[in-house]
Scaffold this active site. Structure first.
Site, PDB file in Angstrom:
ATOM      1  N   GLY A 164       0.805  -1.213   0.000  1.00 25.94           N
ATOM      2  CA  GLY A 164       0.000   0.000   0.000  1.00 25.94           C
ATOM      3  C   GLY A 164       0.837   1.262   0.000  1.00 25.94           C
ATOM      4  N   GLY A 165       2.104   1.140  -0.422  1.00 19.62           N
ATOM      5  CA  GLY A 165       2.930   2.328  -0.614  1.00 19.62           C
ATOM      6  C   GLY A 165       3.792   2.715   0.574  1.00 19.62           C
ATOM      7  CG  PHE A 202      11.174   3.910 -10.047  1.00 27.35           C
ATOM      8  CD1 PHE A 202      10.081   3.755  -9.206  1.00 27.35           C
ATOM      9  CD2 PHE A 202      11.341   5.113 -10.715  1.00 27.35           C
ATOM     10  CE1 PHE A 202       9.158   4.791  -9.031  1.00 27.35           C
ATOM     11  CE2 PHE A 202      10.430   6.152 -10.548  1.00 27.35           C
ATOM     12  CZ  PHE A 202       9.337   5.988  -9.707  1.00 27.35           C
ATOM     13  CG  HIS A 208      -3.129   0.612  -9.102  1.00 27.29           C
ATOM     14  ND1 HIS A 208      -3.058   0.890  -7.763  1.00 27.29           N
ATOM     15  CD2 HIS A 208      -3.622  -0.629  -9.180  1.00 27.29           C
ATOM     16  CE1 HIS A 208      -3.493  -0.149  -7.071  1.00 27.29           C
ATOM     17  NE2 HIS A 208      -3.856  -1.084  -7.917  1.00 27.29           N
ATOM     18  CD  GLU A 287       1.203  -4.231  -2.396  1.00 24.72           C
ATOM     19  OE1 GLU A 287       0.363  -4.021  -1.518  1.00 24.72           O
ATOM     20  OE2 GLU A 287       2.370  -3.791  -2.330  1.00 24.72           O
ATOM     21  NE  ARG A 291      -8.204  -4.247   1.163  1.00 25.16           N
ATOM     22  CZ  ARG A 291      -6.960  -3.967   0.821  1.00 25.16           C
ATOM     23  NH1 ARG A 291      -5.969  -4.669   1.336  1.00 25.16           N
ATOM     24  NH2 ARG A 291      -6.696  -2.984  -0.020  1.00 25.16           N
TER      25      ARG A 291
HETATM   26  C1  MV4 Z   1       6.153   0.321  -7.719  1.00 26.42           C
HETATM   27  C2  MV4 Z   1       6.160   1.548  -8.409  1.00 26.42           C
HETATM   28  C3  MV4 Z   1       7.044   1.698  -9.448  1.00 26.42           C
HETATM   29  N1  MV4 Z   1       7.930   0.703  -9.754  1.00 26.42           N
HETATM   30  N2  MV4 Z   1       7.019  -0.639  -8.065  1.00 26.42           N
HETATM   31  C4  MV4 Z   1       2.894   1.632  -4.464  1.00 26.42           C
HETATM   32  C5  MV4 Z   1       2.171   0.834  -3.472  1.00 26.42           C
HETATM   33  C6  MV4 Z   1       2.631  -0.545  -3.586  1.00 26.42           C
HETATM   34  N3  MV4 Z   1       1.507  -1.351  -3.898  1.00 26.42           N
HETATM   35  C7  MV4 Z   1       3.657  -0.555  -4.653  1.00 26.42           C
HETATM   36  N4  MV4 Z   1       3.685   0.759  -5.227  1.00 26.42           N
HETATM   37  C8  MV4 Z   1       4.463   1.061  -6.287  1.00 26.42           C
HETATM   38  N5  MV4 Z   1       5.333   0.093  -6.697  1.00 26.42           N
HETATM   39  C9  MV4 Z   1       7.887  -0.436  -9.060  1.00 26.42           C
HETATM   40  N6  MV4 Z   1       8.779  -1.397  -9.363  1.00 26.42           N
HETATM   41  C10 MV4 Z   1       5.252   2.540  -8.019  1.00 26.42           C
HETATM   42  C11 MV4 Z   1       4.405   2.303  -6.941  1.00 26.42           C
HETATM   43  C12 MV4 Z   1       3.526   3.373  -6.593  1.00 26.42           C
HETATM   44  C13 MV4 Z   1       2.131   3.306  -6.830  1.00 26.42           C
HETATM   45  C14 MV4 Z   1       1.547   2.190  -7.430  1.00 26.42           C
HETATM   46  C15 MV4 Z   1       0.186   2.134  -7.653  1.00 26.42           C
HETATM   47  C16 MV4 Z   1      -0.607   3.207  -7.298  1.00 26.42           C
HETATM   48  C17 MV4 Z   1      -0.061   4.311  -6.724  1.00 26.42           C
HETATM   49  C18 MV4 Z   1       1.308   4.376  -6.484  1.00 26.42           C
HETATM   50  C19 MV4 Z   1       1.864   5.516  -5.902  1.00 26.42           C
HETATM   51  C20 MV4 Z   1       3.204   5.566  -5.667  1.00 26.42           C
HETATM   52  C21 MV4 Z   1       4.026   4.504  -5.995  1.00 26.42           C
END
Ligand code: MV4
Length: 446
Positions: A164-165, A202, A208, A287, A291
């Site tokens: 969840g960030g 990254f 999303h 992930e 739920r």
């Molecule tokens: C990432 C990403 C960019 N690259 N992984 C945010 C929450 C968690 N579920 C994982 N997240 C992210 N993983 C990689 N390799 C960017 C995020 C991310 C994000 C993802 C979905 C919705 C909002 C977000 C906000 C910030 C970062």
């Protein structure tokens, strides 16, 4: 079917679950903190038990009080909703030990998906596409340097117990990596009690996209298509839509088959959501949530399947009433999360609601627990209502959402209704396919 279910939550989701139970002929037990004695979820339940004072640790997270409330009332099962105890494997195990049913997956699946490294490893083995990176915990600085060199900077360090960030850091080069690694490990240890971290490439400006699944104990593993949750601010979703605009159906179908296959291989039970990043035509697993999710109604509107009803049924051992062939999403649905918050600093707003006028009419659903005169407490999350607008096309759903937001009145506290109007009126949003960075980068000029 169960005779009596205890709903271990509050707010709009407790109201939503109460509705599904009553439609199934199940008698309901609400639990509440002292501050929530006058709350809607208490008023509409068949029975209620005050389980503690206002702090969540003493009330909605108080597992011993909740189990005692089950014993006092004779509830046979507990629906945890979202947040609170919904992904707490030891709570679900505790219920099992007390011969109570947790309405959710097995604790082993909650456990496995709660460990983000294990979840990713498992999904990768099942053929789910994942982000390039380490498939196990980082063992040393040397290990981290080698992996990062391999995949190329920028990389993201993630806490295995995060999600969840929370517990993430982008690093742009080796120097930053060396500086950040011990800090992130320390943070992970203090936040989650576990300092295990992993590294991924990254992904700079993804969308999303998440896939909804539902599985029963009779060998049925179904997907309910996808949702696009890219409109977010500081890891909080603001607006979600289904289906995701601008992605080819073949590409989606391929992903759905992989997701369903993975659920079958792990023998998953209940509702689940597989979260993906989507960039340049590729999906990457992030992930899995084990739920019911906040944004489930948009999927319900398109599939005409009552997810909470089915979730309760499969937890009781029943078969899902339908099959994959008969699930055909129709139209477009948008959910606006109406929060009690200040429009400039986004600080949660509390106080007494004056006039409340809910929007209605064709294609509009409002999931809420507020009423005129309700006092919004400051102890809990600030979601007041979910406005779900559904139309034949995306354009129509946007117009309906705007029309209904214009009808809606919540006096007495600050809300983000105006923010939603700005988002829905934006030319870029109307085009579709905005990334997770779009809202934060454009919020000032909307
Ligand atoms: C990432 C990403 C960019 N690259 N992984 C945010 C929450 C968690 N579920 C994982 N997240 C992210 N993983 C990689 N390799 C960017 C995020 C991310 C994000 C993802 C979905 C919705 C909002 C977000 C906000 C910030 C970062």
């Amino acid at each position: 079917m169960f005779d009596k279910v205890l709903i271990a939550n509050r707010g709009e989701i407790a109201v939503r679950i109460n509705r599904a139970c009553q439609e199934l002929g199940i008698s309901t037990v609400a639990i509440h903190s002292e501050a929530d004695a006058e709350s809607m979820h208490v008023r509409i339940a068949d029975e209620s038990v005050c389980i503690g004072p206002n702090a969540v640790n003493k009330s909605y997270l108080n597992t011993h009080s909740i189990i005692a409330a089950c014993e006092i009332t004779g509830a046979q099962a507990v629906h945890p909703g979202y947040g609170f105890l919904s992904e707490n494997a030891s709570f679900s195990k505790m219920l099992e030990d007390h011969k109570l049913i947790f309405i959710g997956p097995n604790h082993s699946h909650i456990n496995a998906m709660g460990d983000k490294i294990q979840a990713k490893k498992m999904m990768k083995e099942f053929g789910v596409p994942t982000v390039p990176g380490s498939d196990k915990a980082i063992e040393s600085e040397k290990d981290a340097i080698n992996i990062s060199k391999d995949i190329g900077y920028p990389v993201l360090i993630k806490a295995s117990a995060g999600g969840g960030g929370r517990g993430m850091k982008v690093v742009n080069d080796e120097k930053e990596l060396k500086q950040s690694l011990p800090i992130i490990k320390q943070e992970a240890l203090s936040f989650f009690g576990n300092d295990s971290v992993y590294i991924e490439k990254f992904i700079d400006s993804p969308r999303h996209i998440e896939v909804q699944v539902i599985c029963d104990s009779h060998g049925n593993f179904l997907h309910l298509h996808e949702r696009d949750c890219s409109v977010q601010r500081r890891n909080q979703k603001v607006l979600e839509e289904a289906l995701a605009p601008g992605i080819e159906n073949e590409k989606k179908d391929e992903l759905f088959q992989i997701c369903v296959g993975a659920m079958k291989k792990m023998q998953y039970l209940g509702l689940g959501t597989l979260e993906f990043l989507y960039e340049n035509g590729e999906f990457y697993f992030m992930e899995m949530n084990t739920r019911l999710q906040v944004e489930h109604p948009i999927t319900e509107m398109l599939t005409r399947i009552d997810l909470v009803r089915e979730q309760i049924c499969v937890a009781h051992g029943e078969k899902i009433f339908t099959n994959q062939e008969n699930i055909k999403p129709l139209g477009h649905s948008i959910e606006c999360r109406i929060n009690a918050e200040n429009s400039s600093d986004f600080k949660p707003s509390a106080g007494t609601i004056g006039l409340f006028h809910p929007p209605a009419g064709n294609g509009i659903r409002l999931d809420t627990f507020i009423y005129s005169g309700y006092k919004v407490p400051h102890y809990y999350d600030n979601l007041l209502a979910k406005l779900i607008a559904t139309g034949r096309t995306r354009n129509h759903a946007i117009k309906r959402a705007l029309r209904s937001l214009n009808e809606m009145v919540i006096d007495g506290i600050d809300t983000n209704i105006d923010l939603h109007k700005k988002i829905l009126s934006s030319e870029e949003f109307k085009k579709g396919s905005v990334s997770i960075n779009w809202l934060e980068n454009n919020i000032a000029s909307l």
